[in-house]
Design an enzyme around this catalytic site. Sequence first.
Site, short mmCIF file in Angstrom:
data_model
loop_
_atom_site.label_atom_id
_atom_site.label_comp_id
_atom_site.label_asym_id
_atom_site.label_seq_id
_atom_site.Cartn_x
_atom_site.Cartn_y
_atom_site.Cartn_z
N GLU A 188 0.83 -1.22 0.00
CA GLU A 188 0.00 0.00 0.00
C GLU A 188 0.86 1.27 0.00
OE1 GLU A 188 -2.91 -0.33 3.17
OE2 GLU A 188 -3.91 -1.98 2.15
N GLU A 233 -3.98 -9.02 0.38
CA GLU A 233 -4.44 -8.79 1.76
C GLU A 233 -5.96 -8.73 1.74
OE1 GLU A 233 -2.25 -5.74 3.95
OE2 GLU A 233 -4.09 -5.26 5.02
C1 GAL Z 1 -4.13 -2.50 5.51
C2 GAL Z 1 -2.64 -2.50 5.79
C3 GAL Z 1 -2.28 -3.33 6.99
C4 GAL Z 1 -3.24 -3.02 8.11
C5 GAL Z 1 -4.63 -3.31 7.66
C6 GAL Z 1 -5.68 -3.11 8.74
O1 GAL Z 1 -4.50 -1.40 4.81
O2 GAL Z 1 -1.93 -3.00 4.70
O3 GAL Z 1 -0.96 -3.06 7.37
O4 GAL Z 1 -3.08 -1.70 8.46
O5 GAL Z 1 -4.96 -2.43 6.61
O6 GAL Z 1 -6.96 -3.29 8.22
#
Ligand code: GAL
Length: 819
Positions: free
Chosen positions: A412, A519
């Site tokens: 991100e 993710e």
């Molecule tokens: C994502 C990020 C993670 C964590 C997660 C929480 O955007 O890559 O590191 O912050 O959100 O939802």
Amino acid sequence: MTHRISLLLFTLLLPLLASLPSSARETLTFDCGWLFCLGDTSAMARPDYADTSWRQLNLPHDWAIEGDFSVDNPSGAGGGALPGGIGWYRKHFTVPASLGNDDRLFITFDGVYMNSSVYINGHLLGTRPYGYSSFQYDLTPYLRRGADNVIAVRVDNSDQPNSRWYSGCGIYRNVWLTTTAPLHIANWGVYVMPTTKNGRTWTVPVSVTLADDNHEGQHPMVRNTLFDSNGKIVAQIANGSTGQQMTVRNPRLWSPDAPNVYTLLTEIVIAGKTVDAVRTTTAFRTFRFDAKTGFWLNGKNMKLNGVCDHHDLGCLGAALDNDALRRQLVKLKDMGVNAIRCSHNPPAPELLNMADTMGFIVMDEAFDMWRRRKTKNDYARFFEKWHQRDLTDMLLRDRNHPSILIWSIGNEVLEQWSSASADALTLEQANLILNAGHDASALAHGKEFSPNALLTIHLADIVRSLDKSRPITAGCNEPSPDNHLFKSGALDIIGFNYHEQYIKDVPKNFPGKPFLMTESVSALQTRGYYRMPSDSDYVAPERWDKTYTNPTMMCSAYDNSHVPWGTTHEGTWDIVKHTPYCAGQFIWTGWDYIGEPTPYGYPARSSYFGIIDLAGFPKDAYYMYQSEWTAKPVLHLFPHWNWLPGQTVDLWCYYNNADEVELFVNGKSQGIRRKADSHQYHVMWRVAFEPGEITAVARQHGKEVRRQTIRTAGPATSIRLTCDYRGETTTFVNAEVTDEHGTLCPDARNHIYFTADNADIVGVDNGSPFSTERFKASDRLAFFGKCLVVVRVKDKTKPVVVHAQATDLQPTSLTIQTK
Ligand code: GAL
């Protein structure tokens, strides 16, 4: 005193070194007998600095985990609300007389968080800002033979916040001391990557980088020998070349289910004498990511059923502990996880070793930020100067691991957009804004590469220059094809973080490109807490920029609670499972971690995202995945059965290998439930509470195959101790508060005091994300009836005994035989 200790330690080391031929490589742990002090003056680098009053300790060490939680700690709740600061480590040692005049002595640090400066005898060897890189220094030129030598390490984690999660502070990974001959294999100097064209005959190319100042006229021979796991030689080659190739026919393949590894022994031989030898783990596997059909391993189509994980080990903090790490992986494996994303940084080498041999596919990730920072003092300030070195070192260190199948160059990163800066945000906001979305003006326009696209290409080029055998991706939370990273064309796999609703457009937006959920999910759950009605979705915070409060400080452990950019566990799995071109997902997260307590602020100080809580107790969703991802028989009825008389309670059940489940309340049937189709993951009954017992009976073809009963617990009378995980040195013991019949009291909050014989108590926890009790203590409140004590054995020839007591409860003990 200190000096005596270091000499003693050194005397222990000496026989080992002395027994070696003066020219062979030996790598020894260098973790024992360090001195530590919080504070900072430049004089601490000097060899004669008066350190006798410093604290003695062994590495790996994390000083932050020893501290108190406070809202005033500069890391903020997002960083775990634990202390930072500057600390120094010193170690005295004597150069072994056996070390030949020309031999070399190296020190390797697997990881120091952060900004380390390493000195020997007052001479600065170097500094490394990135807390997740491994690095080595040559001590040889500065050694004082026959005299005291001092390594001094300054660790500076004072500029905070610099991380969106808990980083830990100190020399938190292992340190090694290596002796070699003058002519030796360079650090990370072996690269082996077996390949095959037909799946039967494999080529095993090995390239070896030699380091020597001066080996002219020595004509070294390089000998590579490949052993199978039984120690049988399967291939060998020896010649004068540093680029060699062996052939292997029909090896045993590596997969998560059958992690067959081989060992490559690389030797440097001069005049018949081996002057250096290095062992490397390797394996045989074919894999590919396909734009239409997803992921294939050894010719078999499968999903990456993965989780993201940060590096902390709960109450042990960031300090690496092999047993604690293995325990994490064992629990994930048992759930059916077959892949791990090292989010968002290179992991401890031990994790990769375990992934190789336990069978996990790994996505190894380099950075959470590039040039644009996410928190005020993060790695972005070092990126320009250090990214080439850090990325290169990650590749060189990790590229032999057969478990690694994907490189990620970033998570991100804000370079996805033309201009997107988190500079003005607090850490808590930075954690939330990432998925807030950006308008079209921040996307790439036209055909020309933007600076951000060029940077993507540059980073991918660094990776490809060192390893062409794995695809490159990045975790992207901008799903548009005009994302500057996607636009660069440098990513082999399109990686989405969240944005499930855009998955259907992937084939149209990214024709011909493989696709992976790098993710996903970000469900929010507190073990033991259930919010009803369970078929409502609870989204928290409502929007990233809105503060969320709730006096309970909890999130529902039915799978009905998540962040606005996330989904329920069932939600994403349903899409991944039914979308052939989706190679799989990495769920945020496998285990809870310290820091990022979204959706709450302090005193919340650790995550709610984990499928397993910080103490290691699985939340209910664990069994949903187990029922889908494994062939193990699963029947998991929840929640507990202690409610108010007449209260309406939702009972959920995850199950597999059965056609139906019938629920009984005090013997009365509440009906049979069946999953309607492959999109349904649990069944539910809505019933009125009456004390007694509930039983779920699972049947297949009309025949009972499993049953589970939950009883209403009476008043708490006892503590049940069970061994959760017995490691080589570190053992994890669960304490549960029960009634007189042994039924868990699901709301118990008793204060439990632990002692141990033949072991040190090294941590306590209960999985509560908002407890401000210390992790380094010997007492803990139970949280929803449970807590954990972690002990480290003193004498491995004797058993460990753990005792627990609490006011009004029967004291109890547990004897654990050591391994
Ligand atoms: C994502 C990020 C993670 C964590 C997660 C929480 O955007 O890559 O590191 O912050 O959100 O939802």
